[in-house]
Design an enzyme around this catalytic site. Structure first.
Site, mmCIF file in Angstrom:
data_model
loop_
_atom_site.group_PDB
_atom_site.id
_atom_site.type_symbol
_atom_site.label_atom_id
_atom_site.label_comp_id
_atom_site.label_asym_id
_atom_site.label_seq_id
_atom_site.Cartn_x
_atom_site.Cartn_y
_atom_site.Cartn_z
ATOM 1 N N TRP A 358 -3.517 -15.723 -13.250
ATOM 2 C CA TRP A 358 -3.120 -14.386 -13.610
ATOM 3 C C TRP A 358 -2.054 -14.662 -14.825
ATOM 4 O O TRP A 358 -1.792 -13.625 -15.460
ATOM 5 C CB TRP A 358 -2.545 -13.475 -12.713
ATOM 6 C CG TRP A 358 -1.378 -13.974 -12.056
ATOM 7 C CD1 TRP A 358 -0.774 -15.204 -11.573
ATOM 8 C CD2 TRP A 358 -0.049 -12.990 -12.228
ATOM 9 N NE1 TRP A 358 0.618 -15.286 -11.334
ATOM 10 C CE2 TRP A 358 1.118 -13.836 -11.375
ATOM 11 C CE3 TRP A 358 0.436 -11.920 -12.525
ATOM 12 C CZ2 TRP A 358 2.509 -13.423 -11.420
ATOM 13 C CZ3 TRP A 358 1.648 -11.395 -12.288
ATOM 14 C CH2 TRP A 358 2.585 -12.188 -11.476
ATOM 15 N N ASP A 359 -1.532 -15.916 -15.007
ATOM 16 C CA ASP A 359 -0.496 -15.957 -16.079
ATOM 17 C C ASP A 359 -1.078 -15.687 -17.381
ATOM 18 O O ASP A 359 -0.222 -15.348 -18.215
ATOM 19 C CB ASP A 359 -0.236 -17.935 -15.928
ATOM 20 C CG ASP A 359 0.052 -18.344 -14.553
ATOM 21 O OD1 ASP A 359 -0.356 -17.844 -13.362
ATOM 22 O OD2 ASP A 359 0.621 -19.507 -14.434
ATOM 23 N N GLU A 489 5.642 -15.579 -3.934
ATOM 24 C CA GLU A 489 4.887 -16.545 -2.981
ATOM 25 C C GLU A 489 5.874 -16.989 -1.782
ATOM 26 O O GLU A 489 5.133 -17.617 -1.005
ATOM 27 C CB GLU A 489 4.064 -17.466 -3.751
ATOM 28 C CG GLU A 489 3.108 -16.976 -4.674
ATOM 29 C CD GLU A 489 2.380 -18.138 -5.312
ATOM 30 O OE1 GLU A 489 2.565 -19.138 -5.301
ATOM 31 O OE2 GLU A 489 1.191 -17.864 -6.186
ATOM 32 N N LYS A 602 11.051 -16.275 -4.961
ATOM 33 C CA LYS A 602 10.593 -17.362 -5.992
ATOM 34 C C LYS A 602 10.489 -16.915 -7.193
ATOM 35 O O LYS A 602 10.958 -17.770 -8.104
ATOM 36 C CB LYS A 602 9.150 -17.771 -5.402
ATOM 37 C CG LYS A 602 8.623 -18.985 -6.279
ATOM 38 C CD LYS A 602 7.088 -19.186 -5.803
ATOM 39 C CE LYS A 602 6.514 -20.604 -6.459
ATOM 40 N NZ LYS A 602 5.127 -20.715 -6.099
ATOM 41 N N GLN A 603 10.193 -15.697 -7.356
ATOM 42 C CA GLN A 603 10.032 -15.255 -8.792
ATOM 43 C C GLN A 603 9.784 -13.632 -8.991
ATOM 44 O O GLN A 603 9.658 -13.032 -7.700
ATOM 45 C CB GLN A 603 8.399 -15.842 -9.470
ATOM 46 C CG GLN A 603 7.342 -15.277 -8.908
ATOM 47 C CD GLN A 603 6.035 -16.088 -9.054
ATOM 48 O OE1 GLN A 603 5.835 -17.021 -8.112
ATOM 49 N NE2 GLN A 603 5.479 -16.032 -10.095
HETATM 50 C C1 BGC Z 1 3.236 -19.081 -9.294
HETATM 51 C C2 BGC Z 1 2.126 -18.153 -9.532
HETATM 52 C C3 BGC Z 1 1.522 -18.674 -10.831
HETATM 53 C C4 BGC Z 1 1.075 -20.331 -10.585
HETATM 54 C C5 BGC Z 1 0.340 -20.967 -11.758
HETATM 55 C C6 BGC Z 1 2.839 -20.586 -9.048
HETATM 56 O O1 BGC Z 1 4.029 -21.220 -8.537
HETATM 57 O O2 BGC Z 1 3.921 -18.530 -8.051
HETATM 58 O O3 BGC Z 1 2.373 -17.020 -9.762
HETATM 59 O O4 BGC Z 1 0.291 -18.210 -10.932
HETATM 60 O O5 BGC Z 1 2.048 -20.985 -10.011
HETATM 61 O O6 BGC Z 1 1.446 -20.785 -12.679
#
Ligand code: BGC
Length: 768
Positions: A358-359, A489, A602-603
């Protein structure tokens, strides 16, 4: 953190050779041209710790899934961008001893990535165990002008002896992926050939049957003069080909070994043409010569920088950071092939398999929209359009019906490859990012006929998914979405993740709006689509509307914030600033269950939603949510700091915005998360760009008008960036107390700065 690189405007510079940093440097100094790429492996032998990596966009292998406990619905394989035949090798032997920086004493080592011109250069003096001292300067690039060509110039000077230098220039087809699930090799070499000065190898991937043809040709100069080789020694093994040539070099004289490489894949050529075409290309390259090829390549970079450079005055670290991010993004994806996408690590490492996440939609789209022709982003959207059938199949596998699509979390060809249940089955918010990218593209370019052509089918299938995934709670008398993982996550299987509920309703709303638009302006096409999609327009949109109207959104009323998910406030509320720095990153120190039970984020999660839908919230609301969630966020995803930086700038906290900017811009250069050795964080690099343009520059589109709300970090003297917006190219320069916008191209343009509208004619500027 590991800060060992020198700060410079245009170059990344490593001085002194420390093998401990080598794998990180191999990532950081990577080269690519959108079609292929390579880690900064040494040309000569290296017996130390290295990750040899050469990758070709779109050439992948379906590696059988490996999990501890199989769950029904897991995909059969993980698609990996493959480590491909290795063409970099120029081995050097002197008096029966290999030049190997793993065993030599090394002096005056410098490695430079010249981002302005797009090449990698390395120089050093090596004292070999047999006492021979040589000076080496190696320069290489992967051509942006001809996407199938690379070239190396390897210059060597014996410093304390005269003698034979034996060069071996090779292609190695015996390649492994470090991350292979079952230690299998993924290639079969089909054909090898070598003749005086040239060598060829054709290889095929197992299972997926991609073929790759590589050709190499060399030329030598001695003391600046051409050095003809009448006959070299050719080696033709089953998996390896090479040319060996010995040159007598006097002390102090320089021998230059030029290696030209052609890399072709069956994605673009008939298999029977691979080696014949490689031969033509490599011979052409050799006749042109290194300097001409480099000049052609440099001109492409010049053009790229012309449109995408960001200039920061007064802060070299920040300047280097942004250029590094832009450089790596442009090396990874050039947008001329809708079969390719942007892997989180690009061509710089194996982690994440090089597939699409999804990035791309959530982070990369704004960067390409503003710095390249609209067709580049269009190709990213079409990539997903072409995978719609697979997304519908994926939905079916998980029990969804009637054309509901769930796009995969990780994919190469449209099929899901991810195999952790909490992500594969639950991190469904990704579907929303794909719809949001369509919205962003149309909003930015004004090309809303994209809907008729491709967009509407994708939006309808996504809306159908959400309508089936949301369920009605009798207890709450509201629709709820249960058992999900949000962008954060560090929480799994939660109920009513605010962000997921938000993006789900937005997708349905946007789908209704777009269906109505197409229905009223292109009736024939609308009816065609109704037929194709078997759409019960009235009943389906009525249902979507009902869910939109009755969706449940968790809130913490007392604090005036949206709640990340049901029950989040039950967690012990500790702030990230109170964590002992020694236990960070948490994911390298805490057990997984401890992370899950903690409040640490986390984000961006709620904040991701506020970033996307900012227009809906007032300043005070944004600030309350930002203050609450930012203080609990550990930024252990590279995608995190940029969104936080943009919102910090939005609420006027420029100190925080600046610190978060540095974190995103220099994430890999300073190795904040201690993982640069695995490859770079390519997709988050687009977030760095957003931090400046959307964060500090405050760029938004409001009712079709490009608007700016610029602010400047205190330590900067000025910054300027360019954006391509529809027909226009603008150059925006921000100084303390002054904003200057120059309309470079495209006729009169209306825009807004600090809420006030202006018109700028072409070739003129406004100063505010
Ligand atoms: C992130 C995801 C991301 C993936 C690839 C993961 O660490 O939590 O949001 O899509 O890394 O960049």
């Amino acid at each position: 953190m590991n800060k060992y690189l020198k700060v410079d405007d245009w170059c990344i510079i490593e001085e002194g050779f420390d093998p401990k940093n080598h794998r990180s440097s191999e990532s950081i100094f990577s080269l690519g041209n959108g079609r292929m790429g390579q880690r900064a492996n040494f040309e000569e032998k290296y017996s130390g710790n290295t990750l040899q990596g050469t990758y070709i966009g779109g050439v992948y292998y379906t590696d059988k899934t490996r999990v501890g406990w199989w769950k029904n619905g897991y995909p059969e394989y993980f698609a990996k961008v493959l480590n491909a035949p290795y063409w970099n090798g120029i081995y050097v032997e002197i008096n029966n001893e290999q030049l190997d920086l793993g065993v030599c004493k090394v002096r005056d080592f410098t490695r430079i990535l010249n981002m302005k011109e797009g090449y990698l250069e390395r120089s050093f003096i090596a004292i070999m165990p047999n006492g021979n001292e040589v000076k080496v300067n190696a320069r290489r690039f992967i051509s942006m002008a001809n996407k199938e060509i690379a070239a190396i110039r390897y210059a060597l000077t014996p410093l304390n002896f005269s003698g034979d230098i034996l060069f071996t220039s090779s292609i190695d087809g015996d390649i492994i992926n470090e991350d292979a699930n079952y230690n299998e090799k993924f290639w079969d070499v089909l054909e090898t050939d070598a003749l005086n000065g040239e060598a060829y190898l054709r290889s095929q991937t197992k299972k997926t049957n991609f073929q790759v043809g590589v050709g190499i040709k060399y030329a030598i100069t001695l003391g600046g003069n051409e050095y003809p080789v009448l006959e070299d020694e050719t080696i033709i093994d089953q998996n390896y080909v090479a040319n060996k040539v010995s040159v007598f070099v006097e002390k102090g004289k320089q021998v230059c070994f030029y290696k030209y490489i052609a890399v072709l894949s069956s994605m673009n050529h008939n298999v029977s043409d691979l080696l014949p075409n490689a031969k033509i290309l490599v011979n052409d390259a050799c006749s042109k010569g290194f300097d001409t090829l480099l000049e052609e390549h440099r001109l492409v970079w010049k053009e790229i920088w012309e449109h995408s450079d960001i200039v920061i005055e007064g802060d070299v670290e920040a300047q280097q950071g942004i250029r590094f991010n832009i450089f790596q993004l442009k090396q990874t994806y050039t947008g001329d092939d809708a079969r390719l996408n942007i892997g989180p690590k690009g061509f710089t490492g194996e982690k994440y398999g090089g597939s699409t996440y999804w990035d791309t939609e959530a982070y990369c789209v704004p960067f390409y929209l503003s710095t390249a022709d609209a067709k580049v982003t269009r190709n990213l959207l079409i990539y997903r359009y072409k995978q719609l059938d697979k997304a519908i199949e994926n939905g079916q596998k998980l029990g969804f019906t009637d054309g509901a699509a769930l796009y995969p979390m990780v994919t190469m060809n449209g099929e899901e490859c991810h195999n952790e249940w909490e992500i594969t089955f639950e991190e469904i918010h990704r579907n929303g990012a794909i719809a949001y990218a369509i919205y962003r593209y149309i909003n930015y370019t004004g090309d809303d006929f994209y809907l008729e052509e491709y967009g509407l089918e994708v939006l309808t299938a996504i809306a159908r998914f959400w309508a089936q995934r949301a369920t009605f709670s009798e207890a709450r008398k509201k629709y709820v979405i249960l058992g999900v993982t949000g962008p954060n996550e560090y929480e799994n299987n939660v109920n009513n993740n605010w962000y997921t509920n938000k993006i789900a309703t937005w997708c349905m709303k946007y789908a209704i709006e777009c269906l109505e638009k197409v229905k009223s302006r292109s009736t024939d096409r609308f009816l065609e689509l109704v037929e194709k999609l078997k759409l019960d327009y009235k009943a389906e949109t009525r249902k979507w509307q009902e869910i939109i109207d009755q969706m449940y959104f968790p809130e913490e009323k007392e604090l005036g914030i949206f709640l990340q998910q049901d029950g989040y406030m039950d967690k012990e509320q500790i702030l990230a600033a109170d964590l002992n720095p020694e236990i960070r990153p948490l994911n390298q120190h805490w057990s997984w269950d401890r992370i899950l039970r903690s409040c640490f984020i986390k984000q961006a999660d709620v904040l991701q939603g506020i970033y996307f839908f900012e227009k809906e919230y007032d300043d005070a609301c944004i600030k309350r949510n930002f203050d609450f969630y930012e203080s609990r966020t550990v930024h252990e995803s590279s995608l995190s700091p940029c969104v936080h930086s943009i919102l910090a700038a939005r609420i006027g906290d420029m100190t925080k915005a600046y610190n978060l900017y540095l974190r995103t811009a220099r994430l890999d250069l300073d190795d904040y998360n201690k993982e640069a050795h695995e490859g770079l964080h390519i997709t988050s690099m687009a977030g760095t760009w957003m931090s400046i343009v959307e964060g500090f520059g405050g760029m938004r589109i409001k009712e079709g008008i490009l608007s700016f709300q610029p602010a400047i970090p205190e330590s900067w003297k000025s910054y300027s960036f360019k954006v391509m917006y529809r027909k226009n190219i603008l150059n925006v320069r921000v100084q303390h107390g002054k904003v200057i916008i120059f309309n470079e191209e495209g006729g009169v343009m209306e825009l807004a700065v600090y809420g006030k509208k202006y018109k700028i004619v072409e070739n003129s500027k406004i100063e505010i």
